[in-house]
Design a protein around this motif. Structure first.
Motif, PDB file in Angstrom:
ATOM      1  N   VAL A  83     -22.202  43.279  73.931  1.00 29.87           N
ATOM      2  CA  VAL A  83     -23.082  43.848  72.909  1.00 29.87           C
ATOM      3  C   VAL A  83     -22.606  43.281  71.572  1.00 29.87           C
ATOM      4  O   VAL A  83     -21.424  43.376  71.244  1.00 29.87           O
ATOM      5  CB  VAL A  83     -23.021  45.390  72.887  1.00 29.87           C
ATOM      6  CG1 VAL A  83     -23.825  45.945  71.722  1.00 29.87           C
ATOM      7  CG2 VAL A  83     -23.510  45.972  74.202  1.00 29.87           C
ATOM      8  N   ILE A  84     -23.514  42.682  70.824  1.00 28.25           N
ATOM      9  CA  ILE A  84     -23.146  42.096  69.543  1.00 28.25           C
ATOM     10  C   ILE A  84     -23.097  43.193  68.478  1.00 28.25           C
ATOM     11  O   ILE A  84     -24.082  43.897  68.250  1.00 28.25           O
ATOM     12  CB  ILE A  84     -24.139  40.983  69.128  1.00 28.25           C
ATOM     13  CG1 ILE A  84     -24.171  39.860  70.176  1.00 28.25           C
ATOM     14  CG2 ILE A  84     -23.801  40.444  67.735  1.00 28.25           C
ATOM     15  CD1 ILE A  84     -22.871  39.109  70.371  1.00 28.25           C
ATOM     16  N   SER A  85     -21.931  43.314  67.842  1.00 32.26           N
ATOM     17  CA  SER A  85     -21.752  44.280  66.757  1.00 32.26           C
ATOM     18  C   SER A  85     -21.616  43.563  65.414  1.00 32.26           C
ATOM     19  O   SER A  85     -21.483  44.200  64.378  1.00 32.26           O
ATOM     20  CB  SER A  85     -20.532  45.161  67.029  1.00 32.26           C
ATOM     21  OG  SER A  85     -19.383  44.373  67.227  1.00 32.26           O
ATOM     22  N   SER A  86     -21.684  42.269  65.436  1.00 35.63           N
ATOM     23  CA  SER A  86     -21.527  41.400  64.274  1.00 35.63           C
ATOM     24  C   SER A  86     -22.751  41.447  63.359  1.00 35.63           C
ATOM     25  O   SER A  86     -23.848  41.826  63.773  1.00 35.63           O
ATOM     26  CB  SER A  86     -21.352  39.969  64.803  1.00 35.63           C
ATOM     27  OG  SER A  86     -21.491  39.012  63.791  1.00 35.63           O
ATOM     28  N   SER A  87     -22.577  40.986  62.139  1.00 39.54           N
ATOM     29  CA  SER A  87     -23.724  40.834  61.235  1.00 39.54           C
ATOM     30  C   SER A  87     -24.727  39.823  61.801  1.00 39.54           C
ATOM     31  O   SER A  87     -25.892  39.819  61.406  1.00 39.54           O
ATOM     32  CB  SER A  87     -23.262  40.402  59.839  1.00 39.54           C
ATOM     33  OG  SER A  87     -22.582  39.168  59.912  1.00 39.54           O
ATOM     34  N   TRP A  88     -24.305  39.015  62.759  1.00 38.01           N
ATOM     35  CA  TRP A  88     -25.216  38.076  63.421  1.00 38.01           C
ATOM     36  C   TRP A  88     -26.340  38.808  64.148  1.00 38.01           C
ATOM     37  O   TRP A  88     -27.357  38.218  64.476  1.00 38.01           O
ATOM     38  CB  TRP A  88     -24.449  37.209  64.413  1.00 38.01           C
ATOM     39  CG  TRP A  88     -23.669  36.088  63.793  1.00 38.01           C
ATOM     40  CD1 TRP A  88     -22.623  36.189  62.925  1.00 38.01           C
ATOM     41  CD2 TRP A  88     -23.858  34.698  64.004  1.00 38.01           C
ATOM     42  NE1 TRP A  88     -22.144  34.946  62.597  1.00 38.01           N
ATOM     43  CE2 TRP A  88     -22.889  34.011  63.248  1.00 38.01           C
ATOM     44  CE3 TRP A  88     -24.752  33.959  64.770  1.00 38.01           C
ATOM     45  CZ2 TRP A  88     -22.798  32.629  63.219  1.00 38.01           C
ATOM     46  CZ3 TRP A  88     -24.646  32.575  64.756  1.00 38.01           C
ATOM     47  CH2 TRP A  88     -23.682  31.927  63.982  1.00 38.01           C
TER      48      TRP A  88
END
Length: 174
Positions: free
Chosen positions: A55-60
Motif C-alpha cells: 500500500v503506497i503511503s508516499s506523497s506519490w
C-alpha cells in the motif's frame, strides 16, 4: 490479503546515493528516473520472504492507484500494489488544528490508521517503511525508518521480515 507493507518512496526507493550515481545514461521514463536498484532488490527480498502486498503511503499516491500500478508494471517493481492510503489532511483540518494535538504531526500515521480501519480485518501483519518518523505511538513497533541517503538496507530487510513474519497479530494491540 494477510501481510501489508505501507511504503514510502522518496528516501526509501528513491535515494540520495542513487542520484549521485546517475548520469545521462540512467534509465528514465514518464515517471522520472528509475529507483535505486539496491533498494528495489531489497524490497523484492521482503516481498519474496513474506508474501506481503504493498500500500503506497508516499506523497506519490497523488498519482492515483492506476498510475502507480502502471509504473509498477512498466518498471517491473516487486510486489503487488493493493491500494493507497487516504488523504486525511484538508485545509479545514489544518485551519482548525489544535497544535498541541499529537495527530497533527502524525499525518501518515493517521492515514495508515484510516486505511487499516477500512481494510484491517483482512490484515494479519503490517510494516511501515519510511524515512520520516511521523507515525502514531501504537504504530512504532511496526515502523522501520530508512536512511534517505541509502534507502532500504540489508539490516532494514531483516527487521521488516521479522515484523511481517512474527506470530504477533497487530489487532491484539487495540
Amino acid at each position: 490479503m494477510g501481510k501489508v507493507v505501507f511504503l514510502d518512496i522518496d528516501g526509501v526507493l528513491n535515494t540520495k546515493w542513487w542520484y549521485t550515481q546517475m548520469d545521462r545514461n540512467t534509465p528514465k521514463d514518464k515517471f522520472g528516473y528509475a529507483f535505486d536498484p539496491r533498494s528495489v532488490a531489497n524490497l523484492k527480498k521482503i516481498v519474496d520472504e513474506t508474501g506481503a502486498d504493498i500500500v503506497i503511503s508516499s506523497s506519490w499516491k497523488s498519482l492515483g492507484l492506476s498510475e502507480l500500478e502502471e509504473m509498477w508494471q512498466d518498471r517491473r517493481l516487486p510486489g503487488r500494489l493493493i491500494g493507497i492510503t487516504p488523504n486525511s489532511v484538508s485545509d479545514e483540518m489544518l485551519l482548525n488544528a489544535d497544535l498541541d494535538h499529537m495527530e497533527l504531526f502524525s499525518i501518515r500515521g493517521v492515514e495508515i490508521r484510516e486505511w487499516l480501519d477500512i481494510h484491517g480485518k483482512n490484515v494479519s501483519h503490517y510494516v511501515i517503511i519510511d524515512d520520516m518518523d511521523n507515525f502514531l505511538p501504537k504504530q512504532q513497533s511496526h515502523f522501520v525508518q530508512t536512511n534517505p541517503e541509502v534507502g532500504i538496507t540489508e539490516s532494514d530487510v531483516k527487521k521488516i521480515i521479522r515484523i511481517l513474519n512474527n506470530r504477533f497479530v497487530w489487532q491484539e494491540e487495540f
